[in-house]
Enzyme design. Structure first.
Site, mmCIF file in Angstrom:
data_model
loop_
_atom_site.group_PDB
_atom_site.id
_atom_site.type_symbol
_atom_site.label_atom_id
_atom_site.label_comp_id
_atom_site.label_asym_id
_atom_site.label_seq_id
_atom_site.Cartn_x
_atom_site.Cartn_y
_atom_site.Cartn_z
ATOM 1 N N GLU A 247 0.843 -1.194 0.000
ATOM 2 C CA GLU A 247 0.000 0.000 0.000
ATOM 3 C C GLU A 247 0.872 1.235 0.000
ATOM 4 O O GLU A 247 2.004 1.204 0.503
ATOM 5 C CB GLU A 247 -0.872 0.045 1.269
ATOM 6 C CG GLU A 247 -1.986 -0.966 1.252
ATOM 7 C CD GLU A 247 -2.786 -0.976 2.545
ATOM 8 O OE1 GLU A 247 -3.650 -1.850 2.684
ATOM 9 O OE2 GLU A 247 -2.536 -0.126 3.411
ATOM 10 N N LYS A 249 2.455 4.325 1.374
ATOM 11 C CA LYS A 249 2.662 4.869 2.719
ATOM 12 C C LYS A 249 2.496 6.378 2.614
ATOM 13 O O LYS A 249 3.364 7.074 2.107
ATOM 14 C CB LYS A 249 4.042 4.503 3.255
ATOM 15 C CG LYS A 249 4.246 4.917 4.710
ATOM 16 C CD LYS A 249 5.588 4.442 5.245
ATOM 17 C CE LYS A 249 5.684 4.485 6.752
ATOM 18 N NZ LYS A 249 5.498 5.772 7.378
ATOM 19 N N ARG A 269 -2.695 9.667 16.435
ATOM 20 C CA ARG A 269 -1.840 8.523 16.695
ATOM 21 C C ARG A 269 -1.488 8.414 18.174
ATOM 22 O O ARG A 269 -1.328 7.325 18.712
ATOM 23 C CB ARG A 269 -0.567 8.703 15.874
ATOM 24 C CG ARG A 269 0.393 7.573 16.005
ATOM 25 C CD ARG A 269 1.709 7.971 15.421
ATOM 26 N NE ARG A 269 2.718 7.440 16.276
ATOM 27 C CZ ARG A 269 3.624 6.561 15.899
ATOM 28 N NH1 ARG A 269 3.677 6.188 14.667
ATOM 29 N NH2 ARG A 269 4.492 6.095 16.754
ATOM 30 N N GLU A 299 -4.709 7.340 7.190
ATOM 31 C CA GLU A 299 -3.708 8.398 7.268
ATOM 32 C C GLU A 299 -4.333 9.672 6.715
ATOM 33 O O GLU A 299 -4.854 9.685 5.591
ATOM 34 C CB GLU A 299 -2.472 7.990 6.455
ATOM 35 C CG GLU A 299 -1.284 8.900 6.619
ATOM 36 C CD GLU A 299 -0.405 8.577 7.833
ATOM 37 O OE1 GLU A 299 -0.791 7.734 8.673
ATOM 38 O OE2 GLU A 299 0.668 9.198 7.950
ATOM 39 N N PHE A 339 -7.043 2.675 5.628
ATOM 40 C CA PHE A 339 -6.336 1.422 5.332
ATOM 41 C C PHE A 339 -6.755 0.251 6.218
ATOM 42 O O PHE A 339 -6.277 -0.858 6.040
ATOM 43 C CB PHE A 339 -4.815 1.617 5.361
ATOM 44 C CG PHE A 339 -4.264 2.229 6.620
ATOM 45 C CD1 PHE A 339 -4.205 1.512 7.794
ATOM 46 C CD2 PHE A 339 -3.770 3.530 6.609
ATOM 47 C CE1 PHE A 339 -3.678 2.068 8.943
ATOM 48 C CE2 PHE A 339 -3.239 4.104 7.761
ATOM 49 C CZ PHE A 339 -3.197 3.367 8.933
HETATM 50 P P1 ATP Z 1 7.303 7.040 10.526
HETATM 51 O O1 ATP Z 1 8.104 7.845 11.493
HETATM 52 O O2 ATP Z 1 8.107 6.387 9.459
HETATM 53 O O3 ATP Z 1 6.068 7.719 10.039
HETATM 54 P P2 ATP Z 1 6.020 5.755 12.636
HETATM 55 O O4 ATP Z 1 6.942 5.410 13.750
HETATM 56 O O5 ATP Z 1 5.174 6.978 12.754
HETATM 57 O O6 ATP Z 1 6.840 5.798 11.310
HETATM 58 P P3 ATP Z 1 5.551 3.200 11.715
HETATM 59 O O7 ATP Z 1 4.959 2.048 12.403
HETATM 60 O O8 ATP Z 1 7.007 3.162 11.629
HETATM 61 O O9 ATP Z 1 5.068 4.528 12.390
HETATM 62 O O10 ATP Z 1 4.967 3.330 10.239
HETATM 63 C C1 ATP Z 1 3.621 3.162 10.064
HETATM 64 C C2 ATP Z 1 2.949 4.492 9.936
HETATM 65 O O11 ATP Z 1 2.794 4.825 8.574
HETATM 66 C C3 ATP Z 1 1.544 4.404 10.463
HETATM 67 O O12 ATP Z 1 1.508 4.711 11.822
HETATM 68 C C4 ATP Z 1 0.770 5.376 9.629
HETATM 69 O O13 ATP Z 1 0.759 6.627 10.295
HETATM 70 C C5 ATP Z 1 1.577 5.531 8.373
HETATM 71 N N1 ATP Z 1 0.899 5.016 7.169
HETATM 72 C C6 ATP Z 1 0.782 5.675 5.985
HETATM 73 N N2 ATP Z 1 0.170 4.941 5.075
HETATM 74 C C7 ATP Z 1 -0.165 3.764 5.657
HETATM 75 C C8 ATP Z 1 -0.826 2.594 5.214
HETATM 76 N N3 ATP Z 1 -1.278 2.444 3.972
HETATM 77 N N4 ATP Z 1 -0.974 1.585 6.115
HETATM 78 C C9 ATP Z 1 -0.517 1.687 7.363
HETATM 79 N N5 ATP Z 1 0.117 2.773 7.847
HETATM 80 C C10 ATP Z 1 0.303 3.810 7.005
#
Ligand code: ATP
Length: 559
Positions: A247, A249, A269, A299, A339
């Site tokens: 998917e 991001k 979040r 998101e 998502f």
């Molecule tokens: P980052 O700092 O890279 O944004 P993070 O620590 O906030 O990462 P991670 O678990 O590392 O969170 O990455 C997942 C995050 O990506 C999710 O919390 C969400 O906010 C975002 N995201 C964006 N698109 C998607 C998607 N299609 N599915 C799931 N999460 C997504």
């Protein structure tokens, strides 16, 4: 139950740094708490009145508090303000003012926890015309009956400055030990409901069995499932067993949407209630989410010209708004990319495999201008996935997520069922734990910030570098204002800072270095942005830095 008993607990917690002892104190206290107070006591112990996701807040600042104490004690406001300069802590100064109180009122009643809590609720719910005056009266009444030590802790609770070192992990262990239930079950129930009051009550009244039956509920935010990193699309595909859902991001802010009839609540979040700041999204949800009751996740992205995504900071600007919201709807239009679905009309879906959840999501959403389904590609082909990845980057997205088709939703877990793929040498989110006072023109400003990664095993923050560049003068002024109250120790021009503030840092390279106890040091670190959306425990971990170091070395070898 008397508030004095709670004050006594705060005092004992403050006196020891030993986690085991703190846990025992909290556990003993929970044990003797009457059932009807169990919902609120865990929060009071954490120095809060309501869970973070509760919309209610006291809305009392230092000024109003000082006024109330002055009213209750007869000590002039100015004198209390001056005393803060000596004590360095408003709580201490409130205690001093209460000691000075000339005469005890004849009708003075000892404070009970119930009365304190009920008064806090009234303060939080006072709104509209004359609300400041009413808040003032309620507070003054409390202080009138408070003993000096009680006053100290009341003040700290009101201002949110309680520092007893009780965090979520400790509360979990204390609940488990108080009621003889399994810590994993307490954790699970908490991950599902984010409500320690509710969890403590279930633990006491229904034990392990009751805890294991706790389900996701509309109106209580669930901890989000998180992702680990993959070096590239191919690696992700292999990890997922040869077939995966990829998917886009999206680079925005994650939100959890709870719909119950015509009521919609949206959590960030960090599980803060952001509903009021984004009314147009609420309207779009009502139009788009078909079931009566549902919890969906997505998101939220700020879109610019031609539908191009804008950096995630724009969304955060929307969250912080309390006024002129209509104007912001125009200025920063938002788009929600859904998502996941976690609940539909009475059925919790977290144990349903991801592929079925996605199918359900497609069924229950009618897409509109603001609400879309996250773009997805289910494939076994690394080439196809790579093409999708390149396209995502070209469109200005962060990268891709890869998800295991058969995976269940694991609240709060950063496992391998979800992997994120984005260009390496990504920025790090680090916690400020120290700083230096500037020189010359900048002598009144903090600069050169010591930043640290989180070590989940020890719960400590380990330094990885000093960030001095990338800040404008305004940034430094803002940081100084924000960090000053968090200073725990000063030595010459160096200050130690309570780990609270997370910043995004870019750098040229990660080096192995004996300079810091982490064993790593960032080369040329530079400030990028404040990450208000992250708590310190959500900062990048020391393992993540080790992993990035590995990626970096692998990448170097390839060149
Ligand atoms: P980052 O700092 O890279 O944004 P993070 O620590 O906030 O990462 P991670 O678990 O590392 O969170 O990455 C997942 C995050 O990506 C999710 O919390 C969400 O906010 C975002 N995201 C964006 N698109 C998607 C998607 N299609 N599915 C799931 N999460 C997504």
């Amino acid at each position: 139950m008397k508030y004095a008993e709670l004050a006594d607990l705060y005092r004992r917690l403050e006196k020891t740094t030993l986690k085991t002892l703190k846990t025992k104190f909290v556990s003993d206290f929970l044990k003797k708490a009457p059932d009807e107070l169990l919902d609120i006591i865990p929060y009071l112990i954490l120095g809060k009145v309501f869970p973070d996701w509760d919309e209610r807040e006291l809305g009392v600042g230092e000024k109003l508090l000082i006024k109330a104490v002055s009213m209750a004690t007869g000590v002039p406001e100015r004198e209390i303000e001056n005393s803060v300069r000596d004590t360095g802590d408003l709580g201490e100064s409130v205690a001093l003012a209460l000691e000075k109180k000339k005469q005890k009122s004849f009708f003075s009643q000892p404070l009970t926890i119930k009365r304190v809590y009920n008064t806090f609720v009234k303060i939080a719910e006072a709104s509209g015309q004359g609300s400041q005056d009413r808040k003032l009266k309620y507070l003054a009444n409390l202080f009138m009956d408070a003993q000096p030590e009680e006053g100290k802790y009341l003040a700290r609770t009101v201002l949110g400055t309680m520092r007893t070192g009780v965090a979520e992990g400790l509360m979990r262990d204390a609940i488990a030990s108080a009621f003889g239930v399994k810590a994993e079950l307490v954790e699970r129930a908490y991950m599902l409901t984010s409500d320690f009051g509710y969890v403590a009550r279930v633990a006491k009244l229904k034990g392990n069995e009751g805890l294991s039956k706790v389900r996701i509920q509309v109106g209580k935010p669930i901890r989000p499932m998180l992702a680990q990193n993959a070096a590239n699309v191919k690696e992700a595909l292999v990890e997922m067993g040869g077939k995966a859902a990829f998917e886009i991001k999206y680079d925005g802010a994650r939100v959890q949407v709870h719909k119950d009839g015509d009521r919609v609540v949206i959590y960030s979040r960090r599980l803060e209630n952001v509903t009021k700041s984004i009314p147009e999204v609420v309207d779009a949800v009502l139009e788009s989410v078909k079931p009566e009751k549902a919890i969906v996740e997505g998101e939220l992205v700020a879109v610019g010209e031609g539908g191009k995504p804008r950096p995630f900071q724009y969304v955060l600007r929307r969250f912080r708004r309390k006024y002129n919201i209509e104007e912001m709807i125009e200025k920063i239009p938002l788009e929600l990319n859904l998502f996941d679905v976690l609940y539909v009309d009475g059925d919790g879906m977290i144990d349903t495999p991801f592929s079925e959840r996605r199918k359900k999501l497609e069924e229950i959403i009618s897409q509109n201008e603001r609400i879309r389904l996250a773009e997805q590609l289910v494939t076994t082909s690394a080439d196809e996935a790579e093409e999708f990845y390149q396209r995502a980057l070209e469109l200005g997205h962060e990268g891709l997520m890869a998800k295991r088709l058969d995976s269940v939703y694991e609240p709060g877990n950063r496992g391998k069922k979800w992997l994120k793929i984005k260009p390496t040498m990504e920025d790090l989110d680090l916690v400020i734990i120290g700083a230096e006072w500037g020189e010359g023109r900048r002598a009144h400003l903090l600069g050169s910030f010591l930043v640290a990664a989180f070590d989940p095993h020890s719960g400590q923050f380990v330094p990885v570098g000093k960030v001095g560049s990338g800040f404008t003068d305004e940034d430094l002024a803002e940081f100084t204002k924000m960090l000053k109250p968090l200073i725990v120790r000063e030595e010459g021009k160096y200050v130690e800072i309570e780990p609270k503030v997370v910043i995004q840092v870019t750098y040229q390279e990660i080096q192995k270095s004996p300079k810091y106890e982490s064993g790593f040091a960032l080369r040329f670190p530079r400030y990028v942005a404040l990450r208000e959306d992250k708590s310190p425990e959500e900062a990048d971990t020391i393992e993540r830095i080790a992993q990035l170091y590995e990626f970096q070395e692998r990448f170097k070898a390839k060149r």
